[in-house]
Design a protein around this motif. Sequence first.
Motif, PDB file in Angstrom:
ATOM      1  N   ASP A  25       0.646  -1.207   0.253  1.00  0.00           N
ATOM      2  CA  ASP A  25      -0.498  -0.459   0.628  1.00  0.00           C
ATOM      3  C   ASP A  25       0.670   1.160  -0.061  1.00  0.00           C
ATOM      4  OD1 ASP A  25      -2.814   1.218   0.260  1.00  0.00           O
ATOM      5  OD2 ASP A  25      -1.739   1.871   2.101  1.00  0.00           O
ATOM      6  N   LYS A  28       2.497   1.828  -3.696  1.00  0.00           N
ATOM      7  CA  LYS A  28       1.732   2.226  -4.610  1.00  0.00           C
ATOM      8  C   LYS A  28       2.279   2.163  -6.806  1.00  0.00           C
ATOM      9  CE  LYS A  28      -2.375   3.420  -2.277  1.00  0.00           C
ATOM     10  NZ  LYS A  28      -1.912   3.854  -1.007  1.00  0.00           N
ATOM     11  N   ARG A  43      -0.833  -8.642  -6.296  1.00  0.00           N
ATOM     12  CA  ARG A  43      -2.020  -8.230  -5.425  1.00  0.00           C
ATOM     13  C   ARG A  43      -3.193  -8.969  -5.758  1.00  0.00           C
ATOM     14  NH1 ARG A  43       0.754  -3.556  -6.940  1.00  0.00           N
ATOM     15  NH2 ARG A  43       1.269  -2.098  -4.895  1.00  0.00           N
ATOM     16  N   TYR A  71      -6.249  -4.553  -1.628  1.00  0.00           N
ATOM     17  CA  TYR A  71      -6.080  -3.183  -1.921  1.00  0.00           C
ATOM     18  C   TYR A  71      -6.055  -1.725  -1.426  1.00  0.00           C
ATOM     19  CZ  TYR A  71      -4.917  -4.889  -6.833  1.00  0.00           C
ATOM     20  OH  TYR A  71      -4.796  -5.444  -7.741  1.00  0.00           O
ATOM     21  N   TYR A  75     -10.863  -2.239  -5.871  1.00  0.00           N
ATOM     22  CA  TYR A  75     -10.019  -2.531  -6.766  1.00  0.00           C
ATOM     23  C   TYR A  75     -10.328  -1.487  -8.118  1.00  0.00           C
ATOM     24  CZ  TYR A  75      -7.548  -4.639 -11.068  1.00  0.00           C
ATOM     25  OH  TYR A  75      -6.878  -4.568 -11.736  1.00  0.00           O
ATOM     26  N   TRP A  78      -8.687   1.522  -7.092  1.00  0.00           N
ATOM     27  CA  TRP A  78      -7.250   1.546  -7.016  1.00  0.00           C
ATOM     28  C   TRP A  78      -6.561   1.289  -8.451  1.00  0.00           C
ATOM     29  CZ3 TRP A  78      -3.075  -1.404  -8.869  1.00  0.00           C
ATOM     30  CH2 TRP A  78      -2.568  -0.826  -8.661  1.00  0.00           C
TER      31      TRP A  78
END
Length: 106
Positions: A25, A28, A43, A71, A75, A78
Amino acid sequence: MDHLDDATRTELEAAAFRRLLRHLDEHKEVQNIDLMILADFCRNCLSKWLVSAAEERGEALDYEAAREYVYGMPYSEWKTHYQQEATPQQQAAFAARQAQKQEKAR
Protein backbone atom coordinates in the motif's frame (compact mmCIF):
# COMPACT_ATOMS: atom_id res chain seq x y z
CA MET A 1 10.22 -21.30 13.90
CA ASP A 2 9.80 -24.95 14.84
CA HIS A 3 10.04 -24.06 18.53
CA LEU A 4 6.85 -21.95 18.33
CA ASP A 5 3.42 -23.33 19.04
CA ASP A 6 0.91 -23.31 16.17
CA ALA A 7 -1.07 -20.34 17.50
CA THR A 8 2.03 -18.16 17.91
CA ARG A 9 3.35 -19.15 14.47
CA THR A 10 -0.03 -18.32 12.92
CA GLU A 11 -0.07 -14.94 14.67
CA LEU A 12 3.43 -14.15 13.39
CA GLU A 13 2.53 -15.24 9.86
CA ALA A 14 -0.61 -13.09 9.96
CA ALA A 15 1.38 -10.11 11.23
CA ALA A 16 3.93 -10.56 8.43
CA PHE A 17 1.11 -10.77 5.86
CA ARG A 18 -0.48 -7.58 7.20
CA ARG A 19 2.94 -5.89 7.01
CA LEU A 20 3.31 -7.04 3.41
CA LEU A 21 -0.07 -5.48 2.60
CA ARG A 22 0.97 -2.21 4.29
CA HIS A 23 4.24 -2.25 2.37
CA LEU A 24 2.43 -2.75 -0.94
CA ASP A 25 0.00 0.00 0.00
CA GLU A 26 2.90 2.34 0.73
CA HIS A 27 4.38 1.53 -2.68
CA LYS A 28 1.49 1.90 -5.06
CA GLU A 29 4.00 2.86 -7.73
CA VAL A 30 4.96 -0.81 -7.90
CA GLN A 31 2.68 -2.17 -10.56
CA ASN A 32 1.22 -5.66 -10.49
CA ILE A 33 3.02 -6.51 -13.71
CA ASP A 34 6.32 -5.60 -12.02
CA LEU A 35 5.50 -7.98 -9.19
CA MET A 36 4.56 -10.71 -11.66
CA ILE A 37 7.80 -10.26 -13.58
CA LEU A 38 10.01 -10.30 -10.50
CA ALA A 39 8.20 -12.58 -8.07
CA ASP A 40 5.50 -14.39 -10.07
CA PHE A 41 2.71 -13.06 -7.88
CA CYS A 42 0.77 -9.82 -7.52
CA ARG A 43 -1.92 -8.23 -5.41
CA ASN A 44 -4.59 -10.16 -7.31
CA CYS A 45 -2.77 -13.42 -6.51
CA LEU A 46 -2.83 -12.53 -2.82
CA SER A 47 -6.57 -11.96 -3.12
CA LYS A 48 -7.07 -15.32 -4.81
CA TRP A 49 -4.95 -17.03 -2.16
CA LEU A 50 -7.16 -15.51 0.56
CA VAL A 51 -10.29 -16.81 -1.18
CA SER A 52 -8.69 -20.24 -1.55
CA ALA A 53 -7.65 -20.33 2.11
CA ALA A 54 -11.19 -19.41 3.14
CA GLU A 55 -12.65 -22.16 0.95
CA GLU A 56 -10.24 -24.71 2.43
CA ARG A 57 -11.67 -23.86 5.84
CA GLY A 58 -15.28 -23.96 4.70
CA GLU A 59 -15.66 -20.19 4.81
CA ALA A 60 -17.12 -17.99 2.12
CA LEU A 61 -15.00 -15.07 0.94
CA ASP A 62 -15.95 -13.15 -2.17
CA TYR A 63 -13.04 -12.41 -4.52
CA GLU A 64 -13.97 -8.72 -4.78
CA ALA A 65 -14.08 -8.45 -0.97
CA ALA A 66 -10.66 -10.10 -0.79
CA ARG A 67 -9.31 -7.67 -3.40
CA GLU A 68 -10.69 -4.72 -1.48
CA TYR A 69 -8.89 -6.02 1.62
CA VAL A 70 -5.60 -6.48 -0.25
CA TYR A 71 -5.79 -3.20 -2.17
CA GLY A 72 -7.18 -1.20 0.76
CA MET A 73 -9.99 0.09 -1.47
CA PRO A 74 -12.26 -1.24 -4.20
CA TYR A 75 -10.15 -2.60 -7.03
CA SER A 76 -11.84 -0.34 -9.59
CA GLU A 77 -10.84 2.69 -7.53
CA TRP A 78 -7.24 1.48 -7.15
CA LYS A 79 -7.08 0.78 -10.87
CA THR A 80 -8.33 4.27 -11.73
CA HIS A 81 -5.88 6.03 -9.40
CA TYR A 82 -2.76 3.88 -9.49
CA GLN A 83 -2.65 1.32 -12.29
CA GLN A 84 -0.62 2.38 -15.28
CA GLU A 85 -0.68 0.93 -18.77
CA ALA A 86 1.99 -1.76 -19.11
CA THR A 87 4.91 -0.60 -21.19
CA PRO A 88 6.16 -2.64 -24.14
CA GLN A 89 9.23 -3.49 -22.04
CA GLN A 90 7.06 -4.74 -19.16
CA GLN A 91 4.93 -6.77 -21.55
CA ALA A 92 8.03 -8.33 -23.10
CA ALA A 93 9.54 -9.11 -19.69
CA PHE A 94 6.25 -10.67 -18.57
CA ALA A 95 6.05 -12.78 -21.73
CA ALA A 96 9.64 -13.92 -21.19
CA ARG A 97 8.83 -14.84 -17.58
CA GLN A 98 5.82 -16.86 -18.71
CA ALA A 99 7.89 -18.63 -21.37
CA GLN A 100 10.52 -19.42 -18.79
CA LYS A 101 7.88 -20.94 -16.50
CA GLN A 102 6.51 -23.06 -19.33
CA GLU A 103 9.99 -24.29 -20.19
CA LYS A 104 10.62 -25.32 -16.57
CA ALA A 105 7.29 -27.17 -16.52
CA ARG A 106 8.43 -29.43 -19.38
